[in-house]
Design an enzyme around this catalytic site. Structure first.
Site, mmCIF file in Angstrom:
data_model
loop_
_atom_site.group_PDB
_atom_site.id
_atom_site.type_symbol
_atom_site.label_atom_id
_atom_site.label_comp_id
_atom_site.label_asym_id
_atom_site.label_seq_id
_atom_site.Cartn_x
_atom_site.Cartn_y
_atom_site.Cartn_z
ATOM 1 N N ASP A 222 0.840 -1.202 0.000
ATOM 2 C CA ASP A 222 0.000 0.000 0.000
ATOM 3 C C ASP A 222 0.874 1.251 0.000
ATOM 4 O O ASP A 222 0.645 2.214 -0.737
ATOM 5 C CB ASP A 222 -1.001 -0.006 1.176
ATOM 6 C CG ASP A 222 -0.360 -0.331 2.524
ATOM 7 O OD1 ASP A 222 0.823 -0.765 2.564
ATOM 8 O OD2 ASP A 222 -1.033 -0.164 3.559
ATOM 9 N N ASP A 246 1.497 -7.059 -10.945
ATOM 10 C CA ASP A 246 0.505 -6.736 -11.977
ATOM 11 C C ASP A 246 -0.024 -5.323 -11.751
ATOM 12 O O ASP A 246 -0.086 -4.506 -12.667
ATOM 13 C CB ASP A 246 -0.641 -7.752 -11.916
ATOM 14 C CG ASP A 246 -1.709 -7.441 -12.956
ATOM 15 O OD1 ASP A 246 -1.339 -7.181 -14.117
ATOM 16 O OD2 ASP A 246 -2.903 -7.451 -12.593
HETATM 17 C C1 IPM Z 1 -0.382 -8.375 -17.489
HETATM 18 C C2 IPM Z 1 -1.846 -8.636 -17.742
HETATM 19 C C3 IPM Z 1 -2.165 -10.105 -17.452
HETATM 20 C C4 IPM Z 1 -1.792 -10.388 -16.006
HETATM 21 C C5 IPM Z 1 -3.606 -10.518 -17.770
HETATM 22 C C6 IPM Z 1 -3.986 -10.205 -19.202
HETATM 23 C C7 IPM Z 1 -3.855 -11.973 -17.479
HETATM 24 O O1 IPM Z 1 -2.618 -7.772 -16.949
HETATM 25 O O2 IPM Z 1 0.446 -9.009 -18.183
HETATM 26 O O3 IPM Z 1 -0.069 -7.544 -16.646
HETATM 27 O O4 IPM Z 1 -2.629 -10.166 -15.109
HETATM 28 O O5 IPM Z 1 -0.688 -10.826 -15.763
HETATM 29 MG MG MG Z 2 -1.496 -6.317 -15.906
#
Ligand code: IPM
Ligand code: MG
Length: 361
Positions: A222, A246
């Protein structure tokens, strides 16, 4: 001769990968290289053609080639499919099947684009950080997972878990990358709440003993999300698990002005012959809303290919030339719509591709 598997995927994937193919053709023709392209299907378009988002032929080709260039997957028309058949499963599947555990997402702010960022110039100018994201474990893949009826209501669940070996290997990746940069790793976790993160922190401390020249710090996720917009230049290498990576990588991308600029590399372990599996893809998604309109920015894909030249094909000089080519068209004021600002010239996806290639010749 190196063999590269091209997986355009869905949405804008085809348009942006087409620009990278032009770059490859130009390097082959003018720089006396011989990169052989093989084409395959992944994601929704693979499902439409074969009934699977990751067809067996694609996987076989992926294992045979020297590297992979992927566009993007996903689109509204596939959202109601059963989970296993959705485009994203194709992407997650190929990452897992090839054990591409180390995902590198550099966020660099090109000085020419300082105004494209929504943040103040002084906050982002000169930004150069690297996110190292664990890519084949954690809550994305943890078992058990599922949907059930429990106590008379619908119940959904996932598991966030890591073996210490999975944590250690991504730690080593990050420390080794930091050694070639500013020698600082900031490991992100939520160890104040989650046991799996407590282990993450413990293992990173252990791994850091092998790298006395690199400084390790820890930050709760966070706080990291907040620090990334407050003072992003404090970071050198950000080391994260799959889920936090992500999220933070989208945030980091936006610091640079557009998701359309960020490349990524997904790397596996070296085998006994020193060969390493790898896949390169832009950080952004398939953007179905702008697909086919010539609006997509091909720079992230082209820079992803530059990463392939550097990390997989041992062609550092060509990688530098390609990065310089991108810089110089930015200097000239060419912009796709996502990074357009006053006084700059708007160009289409393929005009951007052509302009970059013209600088390579
Ligand atoms: C990324 C994308 C992917 C992930 C998705 C499309 C599954 O958001 O490469 O960051 O979550 O890893
Ligand atoms: Mg992503």
């Amino acid at each position: 001769m190196s063999k590269i598997l091209i997986l355009p995927g869905d949405g804008i994937g085809k348009e942006i990968v087409a620009q990278a193919i032009k770059v490859i053709d130009s390097l082959n023709a003018n720089h006396n290289m011989s990169m052989n392209l093989v084409h395959g299907l992944i994601g929704g378009s693979a499902y439409d053609a074969t009934g699977s988002p990751l067809p067996e032929e694609t996987l076989i080709a992926a294992k045979e080639c020297d590297s992979i260039l992927l566009g993007a997957v996903g689109g509204h028309q596939w959202e109601s499919l059963e989970r296993e058949l959705r485009p994203e499963r194709g992407l997650l599947g190929i990452r897992a099947e090839l054990d591409l555990f180390s995902n590198l997402r550099p966020a660099i702010l090109y000085p020419q684009l300082a105004n494209a960022s929504t943040l103040k110039n002084e906050v982002v100018s000169g930004l150069d950080l690297m996110i190292v994201r664990e890519l084949v474990g954690g809550i994305y893949f943890g078992q058990p997972r599922g949907f059930e009826i429990k106590d008379g209501e619908r119940f959904g669940f996932n598991s966030a878990n890591y073996f210490e070996s999975e944590i250690a290997r991504i730690g080593h990746s990050a420390f080794q990358i930091a050694q070639k940069r500013d020698k600082r790793v900031c490991s992100i976790d939520k160890a104040n709440v989650l046991e799996v993160c407590e282990l993450w922190r413990e293992v990173m401390e252990e791994v850091s003993k092998d790298y006395p020249d690199v400084e390790l710090s820890h930050m709760y996720v966070d706080n990291a999300a907040m620090q990334l917009v407050r003072a992003p230049k404090q970071f050198d290498v950000i080391l994260t698990d799959n889920l936090f990576g992500d999220i933070l990588s989208d945030e980091a991308a936006m610091l640079t002005g557009s998701l359309g600029l960020l490349p990524s590399a997904s790397l596996g372990a070296k085998d006994k012959n020193g060969k390493m599996r790898s896949m390169y893809e832009p950080v952004h998604g398939s953007a179905p809303d702008i697909a086919g309109k010539g609006l997509a920015n091909p720079i992230a894909t082209i820079l992803s290919f530059a990463m392939a030249l550097k990390y997989s094909l041992n062609l550092d000089k060509e990688a530098d030339a390609l990065e310089k080519a991108v810089q110089s068209i930015l200097d000239e004021g060419l912009r796709t719509k996502d990074i357009l600002s006053k006084g700059m010239k708007e160009v289409s996806t393929s005009e951007m591709g052509d302009a970059i290639i013209s600088k390579l010749q």
